[in-house]
Design an enzyme around this catalytic site. Structure first.
Site, PDB file in Angstrom:
ATOM      1  N   HIS A   1       8.629   3.014   9.362  1.00 21.15           N
ATOM      2  CA  HIS A   1       8.414   2.079  10.478  1.00 21.15           C
ATOM      3  C   HIS A   1       7.229   2.562  11.313  1.00 21.15           C
ATOM      4  O   HIS A   1       7.192   3.730  11.708  1.00 21.15           O
ATOM      5  CB  HIS A   1       9.670   2.009  11.347  1.00 21.15           C
ATOM      6  CG  HIS A   1       9.485   1.094  12.521  1.00 21.15           C
ATOM      7  ND1 HIS A   1       9.509  -0.275  12.396  1.00 21.15           N
ATOM      8  CD2 HIS A   1       9.211   1.353  13.824  1.00 21.15           C
ATOM      9  CE1 HIS A   1       9.278  -0.825  13.575  1.00 21.15           C
ATOM     10  NE2 HIS A   1       9.094   0.146  14.458  1.00 21.15           N
TER      11      HIS A   1
ATOM     12  N   SER B   1       0.831  -1.206   0.000  1.00 21.94           N
ATOM     13  CA  SER B   1       0.000   0.000   0.000  1.00 21.94           C
ATOM     14  C   SER B   1       0.872   1.267   0.000  1.00 21.94           C
ATOM     15  O   SER B   1       0.502   2.284  -0.600  1.00 21.94           O
ATOM     16  CB  SER B   1      -0.979   0.007   1.181  1.00 21.94           C
ATOM     17  OG  SER B   1      -0.300   0.117   2.397  1.00 21.94           O
TER      18      SER B   1
ATOM     19  N   THR C   1      20.166   2.566   8.600  1.00 16.08           N
ATOM     20  CA  THR C   1      21.543   2.282   9.024  1.00 16.08           C
ATOM     21  C   THR C   1      21.575   0.805   9.430  1.00 16.08           C
ATOM     22  O   THR C   1      20.511   0.190   9.579  1.00 16.08           O
ATOM     23  CB  THR C   1      21.945   3.188  10.219  1.00 16.08           C
ATOM     24  OG1 THR C   1      20.981   3.005  11.260  1.00 16.08           O
ATOM     25  CG2 THR C   1      21.996   4.648   9.822  1.00 16.08           C
TER      26      THR C   1
ATOM     27  N   LEU D   1      18.312  -6.413   6.253  1.00 14.51           N
ATOM     28  CA  LEU D   1      19.290  -6.451   5.157  1.00 14.51           C
ATOM     29  C   LEU D   1      20.701  -6.667   5.704  1.00 14.51           C
ATOM     30  O   LEU D   1      21.029  -6.172   6.793  1.00 14.51           O
ATOM     31  CB  LEU D   1      19.245  -5.130   4.386  1.00 14.51           C
ATOM     32  CG  LEU D   1      18.002  -4.914   3.531  1.00 14.51           C
ATOM     33  CD1 LEU D   1      17.942  -3.465   3.053  1.00 14.51           C
ATOM     34  CD2 LEU D   1      17.992  -5.865   2.340  1.00 14.51           C
TER      35      LEU D   1
ATOM     36  N   LEU E   1      18.829  -1.967  13.371  1.00 20.51           N
ATOM     37  CA  LEU E   1      17.413  -2.037  12.985  1.00 20.51           C
ATOM     38  C   LEU E   1      16.602  -0.828  13.480  1.00 20.51           C
ATOM     39  O   LEU E   1      16.606  -0.526  14.680  1.00 20.51           O
ATOM     40  CB  LEU E   1      16.794  -3.335  13.545  1.00 20.51           C
ATOM     41  CG  LEU E   1      15.329  -3.576  13.192  1.00 20.51           C
ATOM     42  CD1 LEU E   1      15.171  -3.874  11.708  1.00 20.51           C
ATOM     43  CD2 LEU E   1      14.745  -4.702  14.038  1.00 20.51           C
TER      44      LEU E   1
END
Ligand code: GRF
Length: 219
Positions: free
Chosen positions: A114, A18, A146, A98, A149
Site C-alpha cells: 500500500h 509493475s 486482514t 476482498l 482495509l
C-alpha cells in the site's frame, strides 16, 4: 536436509502490474525463491495479464463486472485460487476490497503493498493526501492482509523524503521504485522463514517484531 521447494505464490492484479514484474524479475534473478503459480485479474485485458503471459505464467481473469454480485465474485475468485494451491497470495495493485471470508481463508498467507506509511492514509489518493498535509515523508508498506482495509501487521516500509517541488507523479515514481525493491524482499523473507505471521502479529527471526523494518530512499 533437502532445500525448501520454491514458495508457491498467486498474484492478484488489476492494472499495470509493475509490482508483478518486479516479482517475476526477482525470481529470474535468483533473489526470490518462489514460483508464481498463477496471476488473477479482476479486470480483463490489463497489462499485468500480458506480463504474466510473456513470462509463461497462467493468466486468469475473474471479471468483477461479469459477476452477479460481490459474493459471486468472491466465490469465483476463491475457486480459482484454490485450484492454484498457493502457499502465499500476493496482492499487487489489486484494486478491489476482498470479501472477509476469502481474507480469513488466507489468514497470515496474504500480503498487500500500500503506497503510504501505514497507519497513515489507508485507502485511495495517498500521494495527494501526503502532499496536502505537508508531510515530510511518504512511502509504502508491505503488510499482511486482514479484513480491515490496509490495517494488517506491517513487514517493511520504504520511506521517501518529500521534496518541495514534488508532485503526485514525481512522488509516485519514487515510491513505486521502492515498492519494486521491498515487495520481492518481503516475500523472500517469508519464503526463507525469516519472517512469519503467528498469533496475529509479525515474527522476525523467531521473535515478535516491534514494528516494520524500514528502508529509506538514498538521497
Ligand atoms: C502500487 O503502487 C501499489 O502500491 C498500489 O497500486 C499500485 C499498483 O501498481 N496498491 P502496479 O499495478 O503494480 O504497477
Amino acid at each position: 536436509m533437502s532445500p525448501r521447494p520454491p514458495l508457491r505464490i498467486a498474484v492478484l492484479v488489476s492494472g499495470s502490474g509493475s509490482n508483478l514484474q518486479a516479482i517475476i524479475d526477482a525470481i529470474a534473478a535468483g533473489s526470490l525463491d518462489a514460483r508464481i503459480v498463477g496471476v488473477i485479474s479482476d479486470r480483463p485485458g490489463v497489462r499485468a495479464l500480458e506480463r504474466a503471459t510473456a513470462a509463461g505464467i497462467p493468466a486468469i481473469t475473474v471479471d468483477y463486472h461479469a459477476m452477479a454480485d460481490r459474493d459471486a465474485f468472491g466465490t469465483a475468485l476463491l475457486g480459482e485460487l484454490q485450484g492454484l494451491e498457493p502457499q502465499l497470495v500476493v496482492l499487487a495493485g489489486f484494486m478491489r476490497i476482498l470479501p472477509a471470508g476469502l481474507v480469513e481463508s488466507y489468514r497470515g498467507r496474504m500480503l498487500n503493498v500500500h503506497p503510504s506509511l501505514l497507519p497513515l492514509y489507508p485507502g485511495l489518493h495517498t500521494y495527494r493526501r501526503a502532499l496536502e498535509a505537508g508531510d515530510a515523508w511518504h512511502g509504502t508498506t508491505v503488510h499482511f492482509v486482514t479484513p480491515e482495509l490496509d490495517a494488517g501487521p506491517a513487514i517493511i516500509q520504504y520511506r521517501v523524503r518529500i521534496r518541495p517541488a514534488d508532485t503526485e507523479d514525481s512522488l509516485r515514481e519514487r515510491v513505486q521504485r521502492g515498492e519494486h525493491h521491498v515487495y520481492p524482499l518481503a516475500i523472500q523473507w517469508l519464503a526463507s522463514g525469516r519472517v512469519a505471521f503467528r498469533d496475529g502479529i509479525v515474527w522476525r527471526e523467531g521473535r515478535p517484531a516491534t514494528g516494520p523494518e524500514t528502508i529509506d530512499e538514498k538521497e
